[in-house]
Motif scaffolding. Structure first.
Motif, short mmCIF file in Angstrom:
data_model
loop_
_atom_site.label_atom_id
_atom_site.label_comp_id
_atom_site.label_asym_id
_atom_site.label_seq_id
_atom_site.Cartn_x
_atom_site.Cartn_y
_atom_site.Cartn_z
N GLU A 319 29.10 37.37 43.11
CA GLU A 319 28.59 38.72 43.33
C GLU A 319 29.01 39.64 42.20
OE1 GLU A 319 29.71 40.13 47.14
OE2 GLU A 319 28.67 38.54 48.25
N ASP A 320 28.07 40.50 41.83
CA ASP A 320 28.32 41.51 40.80
C ASP A 320 28.62 42.83 41.48
OD1 ASP A 320 28.56 42.73 38.38
OD2 ASP A 320 26.42 42.72 37.89
N LEU A 321 29.84 43.35 41.29
CA LEU A 321 30.23 44.59 41.96
C LEU A 321 29.36 45.75 41.49
CD1 LEU A 321 34.13 44.34 41.79
CD2 LEU A 321 32.64 43.80 43.72
N ALA A 322 28.96 46.59 42.45
CA ALA A 322 28.10 47.73 42.11
C ALA A 322 28.79 48.68 41.14
CB ALA A 322 27.70 48.46 43.39
N HIS A 323 30.08 48.83 41.28
CA HIS A 323 30.85 49.73 40.40
C HIS A 323 31.95 48.94 39.69
CE1 HIS A 323 28.75 53.08 42.27
NE2 HIS A 323 29.08 52.59 43.45
N PHE A 383 30.15 31.37 36.02
CA PHE A 383 29.02 30.67 36.61
C PHE A 383 29.36 30.30 38.06
CE2 PHE A 383 27.59 28.99 32.20
CZ PHE A 383 26.97 30.20 31.95
N TYR A 384 30.65 30.10 38.29
CA TYR A 384 31.18 29.87 39.62
C TYR A 384 32.45 30.72 39.77
CZ TYR A 384 28.39 25.58 39.08
OH TYR A 384 27.39 24.69 38.84
N ASP A 385 32.83 30.97 41.01
CA ASP A 385 34.11 31.59 41.29
C ASP A 385 35.06 30.54 41.88
OD1 ASP A 385 33.62 34.18 40.44
OD2 ASP A 385 32.80 34.81 42.37
N PRO A 386 36.35 30.62 41.57
CA PRO A 386 37.29 29.64 42.13
C PRO A 386 37.40 29.79 43.65
CG PRO A 386 38.47 31.41 41.01
CD PRO A 386 37.03 31.60 40.70
N VAL A 387 37.68 28.68 44.32
CA VAL A 387 37.86 28.76 45.77
C VAL A 387 39.25 29.28 46.11
CG1 VAL A 387 36.19 26.94 46.22
CG2 VAL A 387 38.59 26.33 45.87
N ALA A 388 40.16 29.21 45.12
CA ALA A 388 41.50 29.75 45.30
C ALA A 388 42.05 30.12 43.93
CB ALA A 388 42.42 28.75 46.00
N GLY A 389 42.96 31.09 43.89
CA GLY A 389 43.56 31.50 42.63
C GLY A 389 42.72 32.54 41.90
N HIS A 390 43.13 32.82 40.65
CA HIS A 390 42.49 33.87 39.87
C HIS A 390 42.30 33.43 38.42
CE1 HIS A 390 43.36 36.77 43.13
NE2 HIS A 390 44.49 36.10 43.25
N VAL A 391 41.17 33.86 37.85
CA VAL A 391 40.93 33.70 36.42
C VAL A 391 40.92 35.11 35.83
CG1 VAL A 391 39.38 32.85 34.63
CG2 VAL A 391 39.53 31.64 36.83
N LEU A 392 41.77 35.33 34.81
CA LEU A 392 41.94 36.68 34.26
C LEU A 392 41.51 36.73 32.80
CD1 LEU A 392 44.53 36.02 36.32
CD2 LEU A 392 44.98 38.43 35.86
N LEU A 393 40.94 37.86 32.42
CA LEU A 393 40.61 38.15 31.03
C LEU A 393 41.28 39.46 30.67
CD1 LEU A 393 39.01 37.47 28.43
CD2 LEU A 393 37.10 38.79 29.40
N ASP A 394 42.16 39.41 29.68
CA ASP A 394 42.95 40.59 29.31
C ASP A 394 43.71 41.15 30.51
OD1 ASP A 394 41.99 40.31 26.77
OD2 ASP A 394 40.53 41.94 26.91
N GLY A 395 44.19 40.26 31.37
CA GLY A 395 45.01 40.66 32.51
C GLY A 395 44.25 41.17 33.71
#
Length: 483
Positions: A319-323, A383-395
């Motif tokens: 999902e793409d957040l509206a804001h 392209f996918y979101d993880p089912v658990a955990g976090h992927v970060l870019l620049d924190g």
């Protein structure tokens, strides 16, 4: 849309006026009856005072009715075409846009040909539903108006004529329940036949390499024959439905004719009155038959519409957040924190993966087939979101960024280079269509593609063919790198 509805409503007065000229000629010119009170009051005396004047009025009215009917039919055809085509292209565009934005997981499990069929063919059903709906409404109004006028002339004949309508509605209801599932099945079969064509033509080199043309031909014929048999079964059902509808209205017409003639013989009804009743009876049954026909047509359209709208029921998993947070240019720090992922729950690909990559780092990922190398890249680009955990870019968690901004940070060359059916220059500039020619050349030089491009007769304006098949494998790879 309102204009189309208004033009369709003109059917009712045209239908109601159609028997009047003949009735006037029979009762008021050949016979000796006076004109109906309404006409006698509004027509000038020089017309009503002589048979010749009344006959001339009847002839004029006949021409007027024919002209009104033709104008209504022509206007409806043009407006229906305009409205229908606009509805179809708008619906297709919305459907195509929605399917593009669905997550890769949807496209992984859904056959491409099925989505193509729903967008190109099932979406067109909206136009067919509209074409059937307006005549359905106007026929209902005409039915009510014709019944009212017939009641005013002879209530007994009106009740006899209208007595068949419950039978017709029972037939319609039964037909709907039986045929709609069959149309849905037919659409699935036709989509399957399209799938064979799409699969073979996109892999035609493999088919030719193994000499499997005859096998694929047989596969296509088998699938097409399934569609043919399903359509023939529907044709039998439609033919039987039409036969029952016409038999029912035929019985009603015969009953009215018999009773009407007996009433003329007894003096209870004039010949002109019988002509009007019989004409209105045809107009009464005409809308009923139209409603029955449109119900049959609607089943195919509604089955397709259900399939098309089913795509709208699919929601993007990414999902793409509206804001969402805007991102112009990232520094490039990537971090995985306890990331787990699975394409399906029974086969996890990544379990509790954690690592950090500093900006400016050049990193190669090695591992056996199925280890999750492509999955890591797919998670970084969301392209996918993880089912658990976090992927970060620049924190920052990737899910907080605007999706378009995030993906603009990455240049991707897929394992199989994919080019679009346009020119070399437009393929290189795909991510930035407004790029200057000098920027396109610079990218091509960096990918070591400029020399072979300029050696082509049309240079950067050279068409690459479908999926780039007019170029060699190495050339396609260079174009993909430049992009």
């Amino acid at each position: 849309m309102l204009a189309l509805f208004g033009v369709e409503l003109l059917t009712t007065p045209a239908v109601l006026l159609s028997p009047v000229p003949l009735a006037i000629a029979v009762d008021n010119v050949i016979g000796s009856d006076r004109l109906p009170g309404v006409l006698d009051a509004i027509l000038p005396g020089f017309i009503t005072s002589s048979d010749l004047g009344i006959l001339a009025f009847a002839a004029f009215l006949q021409v007027f009715v024919v002209l009104l009917t033709q104008l209504q039919e022509s206007g409806w055809y043009v407006l229906n075409t305009v409205v229908g085509e606009r509805l179809t292209i708008s619906f297709r565009a919305r459907l195509f846009d929605h399917v593009q934005r669905l997550s890769l997981r949807f496209h992984d499990r859904r056959d491409t040909h099925d989505s193509i069929y729903r967008i190109q063919y099932d979406a067109e059903a909206l136009q067919h539903v509209t074409e059937a709906a307006f005549p359905f409404v106007s026929s209902t109004l005409t039915l009510v108006a014709a019944l009212y006028v017939t009641l005013q002339i002879d209530w007994v004949l009106a009740l006899v004529a209208f007595g068949v309508t419950p039978i017709l509605f029972l037939l319609i209801r039964s037909y709907e329940k039986r045929v709609r599932p069959r149309y849905s099945e037919l659409k699935e079969l036709e989509s399957g036949a399209l799938g064979v064509v799409q699969e073979v033509l996109t892999t035609v080199r493999v088919v030719k390499a193994f000499g499997r043309e005859d096998r694929e031909q047989d596969r296509f014929i088998r699938q097409s024959r399934k569609s043919m048999r399903a359509r023939i079964r529907l044709a039998y059902a439609e033919g039987g439905f039409g036969l029952l509808v016409n038999l029912t209205t035929g019985i009603g017409t015969a009953a009215v004719l018999y009773i009407g003639v007996r009433q003329v013989q007894s003096g209870a009804l004039t010949v002109g009155g019988l002509i009007i009743v019989m004409n209105y009876l045809l107009q009464l049954y005409g809308p009923l038959e139209t409603i029955s026909e449109k119900v049959a047509d609607l089943q195919s359209g509604l089955a397709s519409a259900e399939r098309a709208f089913a795509l709208f029921d699919e929601s993007p998993e990414v999902e793409d957040l509206a804001h969402g947070r805007r991102l112009v240019r990232c520094r490039g720090a990537v971090e995985f924190r306890d990331v787990s992922f699975a394409y399906d729950e029974s086969h996890p690909v990544l379990r509790d993966v954690s690592f950090a990559i500093e900006p400016g780092t050049r990193l190669g990922i090695a591992g056996p087939t199925g280890a999750g190398k492509t999955t890591l890249v797919s998670l970084i680009t969301r392209f996918y979101d993880p089912v658990a955990g976090h992927v970060l870019l620049d924190g920052v968690d990737l899910r907080e960024y605007r999706l378009a901004d995030l993906r603009r940070q990455f240049a991707i060359v897929l394992q199989e280079p994919v080019l679009f059916s346009t020119t070399i220059g437009e393929n290189i500039a795909y991510s930035n269509p407004d790029a200057e020619p000098s920027a396109i050349v610079t990218a091509a030089r960096a990918a070591n593609a400029h020399d072979f491009i300029t050696a082509l007769p049309e240079g950067y304006a050279t068409p690459v063919g479908e999926r780039g098949m007019l170029l060699s494998g190495g050339e396609r790879q260079r174009i993909a790198l430049a992009r």
